[in-house]
Design a protein around this motif. Structure first.
Motif, PDB file in Angstrom:
ATOM      1  N   ARG A 131      18.280  31.199  25.678  1.00 27.02           N
ATOM      2  CA  ARG A 131      16.958  30.735  26.102  1.00 27.02           C
ATOM      3  C   ARG A 131      15.956  30.874  24.953  1.00 27.02           C
ATOM      4  N   GLU A 163      24.874  37.976  41.217  1.00 27.07           N
ATOM      5  CA  GLU A 163      24.517  36.727  41.881  1.00 27.07           C
ATOM      6  C   GLU A 163      23.268  36.059  41.309  1.00 27.07           C
ATOM      7  N   ASP A 164      22.484  36.779  40.537  1.00 26.40           N
ATOM      8  CA  ASP A 164      21.312  36.144  39.954  1.00 26.40           C
ATOM      9  C   ASP A 164      21.542  35.656  38.534  1.00 26.40           C
ATOM     10  N   GLU A 203      38.307  60.349  60.731  1.00 23.83           N
ATOM     11  CA  GLU A 203      39.714  60.432  61.109  1.00 23.83           C
ATOM     12  C   GLU A 203      40.615  60.072  59.917  1.00 23.83           C
ATOM     13  N   VAL A 204      40.230  59.027  59.219  1.00 21.57           N
ATOM     14  CA  VAL A 204      41.009  58.642  58.041  1.00 21.57           C
ATOM     15  C   VAL A 204      40.933  59.729  56.983  1.00 21.57           C
ATOM     16  N   ARG A 209      26.826  32.880  40.621  1.00 20.53           N
ATOM     17  CA  ARG A 209      26.534  31.695  41.428  1.00 20.53           C
ATOM     18  C   ARG A 209      27.477  30.557  41.047  1.00 20.53           C
ATOM     19  N   SER A 256      21.056  30.050  31.823  1.00 22.32           N
ATOM     20  CA  SER A 256      20.336  30.504  30.620  1.00 22.32           C
ATOM     21  C   SER A 256      20.769  31.895  30.208  1.00 22.32           C
ATOM     22  N   LYS A 267      19.324  22.939  26.927  1.00 16.84           N
ATOM     23  CA  LYS A 267      17.931  23.016  26.510  1.00 16.84           C
ATOM     24  C   LYS A 267      17.729  22.588  25.062  1.00 16.84           C
ATOM     25  N   THR A 292      22.068  33.434  35.668  1.00 17.73           N
ATOM     26  CA  THR A 292      21.804  32.006  35.537  1.00 17.73           C
ATOM     27  C   THR A 292      22.509  31.451  34.315  1.00 17.73           C
ATOM     28  N   LEU A 300      33.810  33.197  51.799  1.00 16.61           N
ATOM     29  CA  LEU A 300      32.673  32.473  51.250  1.00 16.61           C
ATOM     30  C   LEU A 300      32.599  32.566  49.734  1.00 16.61           C
ATOM     31  N   HIS A 313      45.248  49.869  56.993  1.00 19.22           N
ATOM     32  CA  HIS A 313      45.424  50.596  58.243  1.00 19.22           C
ATOM     33  C   HIS A 313      44.438  51.738  58.242  1.00 19.22           C
ATOM     34  N   ASN A 367      49.539  53.476  51.062  1.00 20.82           N
ATOM     35  CA  ASN A 367      50.217  52.992  52.265  1.00 20.82           C
ATOM     36  C   ASN A 367      49.244  52.772  53.410  1.00 20.82           C
ATOM     37  N   LEU A 368      48.089  53.414  53.311  1.00 20.05           N
ATOM     38  CA  LEU A 368      47.115  53.311  54.392  1.00 20.05           C
ATOM     39  C   LEU A 368      46.209  52.105  54.237  1.00 20.05           C
ATOM     40  N   VAL A 373      48.666  57.369  49.766  1.00 21.97           N
ATOM     41  CA  VAL A 373      47.360  56.936  50.260  1.00 21.97           C
ATOM     42  C   VAL A 373      47.293  55.415  50.316  1.00 21.97           C
TER      43      VAL A 373
END
Ligand code: ATP
Ligand code: MG
Lengths: 289, 1102
Positions: free
Chosen positions: A98, A88-89, A274-275, A132, A93, A153, A91, A178, A233, A229-230, A227
């Motif tokens: 740069r 997420e950071d 439980e799973v 981003r 550049s 630039k 950029t 989002l 669920h 299949n789960l 597995v």
């Protein structure tokens, strides 16, 4: 271009010089190889969609090796592959390039995209949704017919070399709404869907990749099917081929299958007791030790 | 003349004056005594009698008894003693001649057991009961009448104790005292001598503790004791006496219950049980009895050794933790520790404890949306399944027995469940219900099409014959007219029971083989269970032949051909049968193969007559090993050696009993259900078949061998079928998900009400079970309360708007306050021109770019910014009857004194005030607590809609622990809309307040909901109160502790609890416990909006 510098035992090279010299093992599941080859020829950007550990990265590596014929000057060495792990950071550049300080002067240094564009490499943006939104937009002009990269630039426009192709990967599973890809981005790519392979093929992959015997590989693939299949669920994600390969490696080296599955699958997948128990029961139903 | 004749003559006339028969009595008496007495004595004897007759008004009755009893008494006593005797009688007659007469009459018999010295004591005991009134006289007379018989079993002093008891009872009821006394002789006679004193001692204790129970004890006690080991009765009675002395009125019920419980235990155990209980008694008498009551249940789950371990934990609570209440709850099995210990020790596995896990397991294996339920549920649904003990499936759910106790180890029993589940899942996974008519299998050719033709021809022939006989032929149906492929397949055979049974054996064989192939890890347990089942099979050599044939196939299918027994002379049948069965064990075999194999087995079976073969047992032999190999081709029937067949009358064929793990297999019904389901979903199978008609369904149900005819009421076939059909259709209409059972959740919804009028009963109630905290025992009572969740009813449309209008200002203020509230979670935003922090990377880049002269932008600040809110809040409103109270009234009580002063003693002012007040009240009815809650709900909705947080509004009430009502006014996931408004309007005070379970259920709902911040706001009048929510109606402690515990559970689950109470009068019992839980008293609606935002911000922080 710069050659590899040999520094204290490890190889250091410029990204665009990295070549895959041996064929990476990839077992085609459907027509993805053909699709990709065609897209590459036609300069159509590709989006690889699929759950984690389903072979996307491996596929790109394989394709980069396979496509060596398309680039004239580097015989038999494949198309360079430049991979960028998005976060997420990240950029613009970071991608484009740069200026760096050098003594009292500054020096421009190309980012991975610029390098790929210049070298005619496959540029693989892994987990693109993590980047981003403003960064994502940067690649837009590269992905249509213009194939241009604006270097703001420096006030330049880079035209992509012939071998250049933009490939992104995307795991639709755990993204919140989002973080979904913008449509304007999405619709610039053709999408190849990846999913975990069918039982027999997955068994083959496990066998080849981990060195475990065929029967055990088959059982592991069966287990994976159960597995998965789960999913939804109790499990957020099904078990990946990558994990199965890990488990296969443990078994190949003498760990009992039940124990290997426990560490490599049961505990790796979920913290819900439980799973865990139900997966464990599936394991013990399939493996008897 | 003799002296006696003289005396008779002398007194005759005097005596006649008392009663006509008295002279005769005298004459007979004197005759009887004269051998024992000399003349002087005789005279004195006579005079004593006459004096007695004269001593009071009715004492002649006593005299008559004197004369009658004397001969026998004179033989036993010396003359002096005889005189003392008559003195006693005279004395008694002074109080009551009736009593005296009874005394005299009873003497001869009493003397069989009493010494002459005891007569005095004996008479005094009777005398004691006499208080002068006629009831007491009758009672003492009764004493003299029954005590001689009592003396046979009790010594005189013990009788004295009985008299004490009777005497005490007279203070309450003479009738009761009489009954007890009357019933005593046979009771004591029947008791063993050693038990008599303890019986009496306990009687005394019961009388003291609860006099009315004495009668019950006398009536039921002896029978209760009979079922206890003879040597242990005294000890048990001693224990009961001690317990009763300490627990009081509970004494007898505890005695009765525990005696019944002991009776359920083997007699050899009684000694140890009672000894153990006696060990507990000093520390906690109640625990001792509770232990006895629970013993049979515990014993049904544990071995004696395990039971000992279990009880030691209880002893530990009592002795080392000094927690008598805890021990009591433990032994009453109302404590979590008791259950946990039991579960840990027991080999038995309960379905409820592994249900969720098995459901996921089944889901993983089958890839289907299956649920796992107890067989009890399936039987209740009345769609054709009737046995509760075996596993089964109806295509969407797997049904398992409620518990498994097959093997002595817990682990093994768990594996049994796993095998059950795997086999049932296997039926789905390996396609047992997916049969398609006339489709080929991997290993067998298709024969069913020919069979269908043949069968139809046969039937047509039959019909023609019947028609020519003048009978009514059944109408022939088209092949396309059947409801399911399975039905069509079964229709190809004349004997549906036989083909059904064979198909089951074959298909189960195939499924087991598939399971063994696919699941190497479970193979071992499958085998163990198969072996176990094979060893349970009934003797085969007494069966009729055809039946024996099928039974043997079943044994082979359990992997135990060695248990097969078959007449060697008929070996070829068996060989062919076994070979055919082997076909489906091969890889790749499908249900299509099963159908074909079953069909050829059918041909074999029908050529074997179902007669009893009178061969000696040793001529029934196991097959040679080389006989069992896959048949090269499908055997056909008919070519057997008929001459070798025994003759006899064919018996009715019955299919063998299914092994438990395979359970009921009803492919025809399942296919039907699946089809109905598809039909109701609007999908059509294959797109070819038209929707099923009623006639088709009826036809299937009437003919299906999967439903036993005995299930239908005689003669009412049509209506039973109709009922059954509607159950089936209803069942198919319920989505699989709804039939699921969540943890601690009961899925029985409105369906249990019979559900005849679905339109009229739209309310669906889901039940959930929760533990309750018993603060005395310091432990939870497991699954103690049942919460029924339902959608709240809807009221009228106007209430909501009306409230909004009335509180316009408030609403606006609240909204504004909430809109001002800032979200609470943050995210770093970079590249700002201004902010809180400098971002180092950016700053460096800026400087570099500046040097390079690229004209950089100075954006190297970063700031933590708020992003989307992630809050879920649940409002829990108290809808108990106490919220019906008016708030004004409460306030009035407080203000009365001040008001009084204002009027200066001027009545006119007072009336003026009163009139104003009345007018005001008429315009605006007084506000109740519930109104305040409703208005708050409206405000809450307005406020939270403004801020966009997730919220739910719930109400609770109910009565008793089984009926906690949980009303959903707005669910967390529900969108706000007109229905929510209407439901708010309908919030009404209902019944009691059991807060704990309501809170727990709200926690459950919040747990299911995904949010970072979770808040539970309880709005109540602060008075938890419910039937059985505490020792008695007035006790609050229990309820308060449970509520507090529930709130703590909320905290533990990451939920912030907050309490708002609308009580001003100080009835608020919750306050005392809110040391660390947010708390607020709100006494009018006006202050609520002012408080809410602050409060909310505070709660939603972090
Ligand atoms: N078709 C395939 N042929 C060969 N190997 C495969 C294939 N699919 C998966 N694998 C194996 O799975 C492993 C994980 O695949 P890879 O790293 O490409 O996953 P990915 O889709 O890129 O996952 P992520 O989204 O987590 O990055 C590979 O290392 C390889 O061993
Ligand atoms: Mg990858």
């Amino acid at each position: 271009m710069t050659t590899a510098e040999q520094t204290s035992g490890f190889k250091q090279l410029q990204v665009e010089d990295f070549r895959i010299t041996e064929e990476p093992y990839y077992l085609p599941i459907a027509d993805e190889v053909e699709l990709f080859e065609t897209a590459y020829e036609q300069h159509v950007p590709v989006l690889l969609k699929g759950p984690t550990g389903s072979g996307k990265t491996r596929f790109v590596e394989h394709m980069s090796w396979r496509l060596h014929r398309h680039i004239g000057n580097v015989e038999a060495e494949g198309v360079p592959l430049i991979t960028v792990a998005c976060h997420e950071d990240l950029t613009a550049s970071d991608l484009v390039g740069r200026y760096l300080l050098e003594g009292d002067d500054t020096r421009w240094i190309d980012g991975p995209i610029s390098r790929a564009v210049k070298a005619g490499a496959i540029c693989y943006l892994d987990e693109i949704v993590e980047a981003r939104k403003d960064t994502t937009v940067l690649i837009h002009p590269l992905t249509d017919y213009r194939r241009l990269l604006p270097v703001e630039k420096r006030g330049e426009l880079l035209e992509a070399a012939d071998g250049f192709l933009l490939v992104m990967s995307y795991n639709p599973g755990y993204q919140s709404a989002l973080k979904d890809l913008k449509h304007s981005t999405r619709q610039r790519f053709i999408a190849i869907e990846f999913d975990y392979p069918p039982r027999d093929q997955e068994a083959e992959i496990i066998h080849v990749e981990s060195g475990v015997d065929r029967d055990t590989a088959q059982e592991l693939a069966k287990l994976a099917e159960k597995v998965r299949n789960l999913k939804e669920h109790g499990l957020a994600e099904g078990v990946s081929t990558r994990l199965l390969v890990y488990v296969g490696k443990l078994i190949a080296k003498g760990i009992t299958p039940r124990r290997a599955c426990q560490t490599g699958i049961v505990w790796a997948l979920t913290d819900d007791v439980e799973v865990q128990r139900s997966i464990e029961e599936v394991v013990t139903s399939i493996f008897d030790e | 003349m003799t002296l006696s004749a003289d005396l008779t003559a002398q007194y005759a006339s005097e005596l006649r004056g008392f009663g006509a028969s008295l002279p005769d009595d005298f004459a007979r008496g004197i005759e009887g005594v004269s051998p024992s007495l000399d003349e002087v004595q005789l005279e004195r004897w006579a005079r004593a009698g006459v004096e007695l007759a004269n001593s009071s008004l009715r004492s002649w009755e006593a005299a008559a008894e004197y004369f009658r009893a004397s001969p026998a008494v004179a033989r036993e006593l010396t003359f002096d003693q005889l005189l003392q005797w008559v003195d006693l009688a005279t004395e008694l007659s002074g109080r009551s001649s009736l009593m005296s007469a009874a005394f005299l009459k009873g003497t001869p018999e009493a003397l069989d057991h009493l010494g002459s010295d005891d007569l005095d004591a004996w008479s005094r005991q009777g005398d004691r009961l006499c208080r002068g009134n006629w009831k007491s006289i009758a009672l003492s007379a009764l004493y003299f009448q029954v005590s001689p018989r009592l003396l046979e079993s009790l010594p005189l002093d013990s009788i004295g104790r009985l008299v004490d008891i009777v005497d005490q009872l007279t203070e309450r009821s003479y009738e009761l005292a009489t009954t007890c006394l009357e019933s005593a002789p046979p009771i004591f006679a029947a008791l063993a001598p050693a038990d008599r004193a303890p019986f009496l001692a306990f009687a005394r204790a019961v009388t003291r503790a609860s006099w009315a129970d004495t009668r019950l004890y006398f009536e039921r006690g002896p029978r209760l004791l009979e079922s206890i080991a003879p040597g242990q009765r005294a000890a048990f009675l001693d224990l009961a006496s001690r317990v009763t002395m300490s627990v009081g009125r509970q004494g007898f019920p505890l005695f009765a219950d525990s005696a019944q419980a002991i009776a359920d235990m083997p007699e050899d155990d009684h000694e140890a049980l009672i000894a153990f209980a006696s060990r507990l008694a000093p520390g906690s008498p109640a625990a001792a009895m509770e232990f006895l009551k629970s013993a049979p249940f515990i014993r049904s789950r544990l071995t004696p050794e395990q039971m000992e371990q279990w009880t030691e934990v209880g002893v530990d609570i009592l002795v080392n933790e000094h927690n008598a209440e805890g021990a009591e709850a433990y032994f009453r099995l109302e404590s979590t520790r008791a259950e946990d210990t039991l579960r840990a020790l027991s080999a038995r596995i309960e379905l409820t404890s592994i249900n969720t896990m098995l459901r996921m397991y089944a889901k993983a294996l089958s890839g289907e949306q299956v649920s796992v339920q107890s067989t009890e549920n399936l039987v209740d649904r009345n769609i054709g399944w009737v046995t509760e003990s075996t596993a089964t499936t109806e295509g969407t759910a797997i049904y398992l027995p409620p518990f498994v106790n097959t093997f002595p180890e817990q682990q093994a029993n768990f594996q049994v469940y796993k095998v059950f589940t795997t086999h049932q899942t296997g039926r789905m996974e390996f396609g047992s219900f997916g049969y398609r008519f006339a489709e080929g299998g991997a290993h067998t050719p298709v024969t069913v099409t020919e069979r269908e033709v043949r069968r139809r021809e046969a039937k047509a022939l039959e019909a023609a014959q019947q028609a020519s006989d003048g009978r009514n032929g059944g109408s022939e149906r088209d092949a396309a007219d059947v409801a399911t492929a399975m039905q069509r397949y079964f229709n190809c055979f004349a004997d549906r029971t036989l083909i059904g049974g064979l198909f089951t054996v074959v298909e189960d064989t195939r499924v087991d083989a598939c399971v063994a192939q696919e699941y190497g890890g479970i193979r071992r347990w499958l085998k163990r269970l198969q072996e176990y089942e094979a060893d349970q099979r009934p003797a085969v050599h007494t069966m009729a032949l055809r039946q024996a044939f099928v039974e043997n196939l079943l044994r082979a299918s359990l992997g135990r051909p060695d248990t097969i027994r078959w007449p060697a002379s008929l070996n070829s049948f068996l060989e062919q049968g076994l070979g055919a069965l082997k076909v489906v064990e091969q890889r790749g075999a499908s249900v299509q193969d099963s159908a074909e194999v079953a069909a050829s087995l059918y041909d074999l079976a029908v050529s074997i007559p179902n007669v009893v073969h009178n061969l000696p047992e040793e001529d029934w032999v196991a097959p040679a090993e080389d006989m069992i190999s896959v048949a090269p081709s499908m055997p056909g029937g008919g070519e057997g050696e008929p001459q070798m067949m025994p003759n006899g009358e064919d018996l009715a064929f019955e299919n063998p009993q299914q092994p438990e793990f395979r359970g009921d297999f009803k492919p025809e019904l399942v296919q039907l259900l699946m089809k109905l389901k598809l039909q109701q979903d609007g999908k059509q199978q294959d797109g070819v078949n038209a929707p099923l008609t009623k006639e088709q369904l009826m036809e299937l149900l009437e003919n299906s061998a999967e439903i036993t005819i005995s299930e239908w009421a005689e003669g009412d076939l049509a209506s039973s079928l109709g009922m059954f059909l509607s159950n089936l259709e209803k069942d198919a209409g319920t989505p699989a998900g709804e039939k699921q059972q969540g943890e601690g959740q009961d899925d029985q919804s409105s369906g249990t009400d019979g559900g005849t009028d679905e339109e009229e009963l739209p309310m669906r109630i889901d039940y959930f079970y929760y533990d309750e905290w018993d603060f005395r025992a310091g432990d939870y009572r497991p699954r103690w309360t049942r919460v029924g969740e339902r959608l709240s009813e809807e009221g009228d449309d106007d209430y909501y708007d009306e409230t909004l209008r009335k509180n316009h200002g408030l609403v606006m203020e609240t909204r504004r306050q909430f809109e001002l509230m800032r979200p609470e979670s943050f995210r770093k935003i970079r590249r700002l021109e201004d902010g809180h922090d400098i971002d180092l990377d950016q700053a460096i880049e800026f400087i570099v770019d500046k040097r390079a002269g690229v004209g950089p932008q100075a954006r190297f600040y970063s700031r933590r910014n708020k992003i989307e809110r992630d809050v879920a809040v649940a409002f829990l409103l108290d809808m108990s009857a106490s919220t019906d109270e008016e708030i004004e009234k409460q306030r009035q009580k407080y203000d009365k004194d001040d008001d009084g002063d204002d009027f200066d003693g001027d009545p006119r002012k007072y009336f003026q005030w009163l009139a104003q007040r009345r007018a005001k009240q008429a315009l605006e009815p007084p506000k109740r607590i519930i109104d305040l809650e409703k208005e708050s709900a409206v405000l809450v909705v307005e406020a939270l809609e403004a801020i966009g947080d997730s919220y739910g509004i719930f109400g609770f009430s109910g009565y008793g622990r089984d009926n906690v009502e949980f009303h959903v006014i707005k669910d967390l996931t529900e969108e706000y809309g007109p229905r929510v408004r209407k439901r708010i309007a309908k919030i009404e005070p209902i019944r009691s307040t059991r807060m704990g379970p309501a809170i727990r259920h709200t926690i459950h709902k919040l747990d299911e909901y995904d949010a970072k911040v979770k808040i539970l706001i309880l709005v109540s009048d602060g008075r938890p109160q419910d039937h059985g929510y505490g020792r008695d109606r007035t006790e609050k402690e229990y309820a308060v502790h449970d509520t507090k515990q529930a709130l703590n559970e909320a905290k533990r689950n990451g939920i912030t609890p907050f309490l708002i109470t609308v009580d001003k009068e100080g009835h608020d019992y919750l306050k005392q416990m809110c040391d660390d839980i947010g708390y607020e008293v709100v006494d009018n609606i006006e202050s609520l909006p002012r408080r809410l935002p602050t409060l909310y911000r505070h709660l939603a922080a972090e």
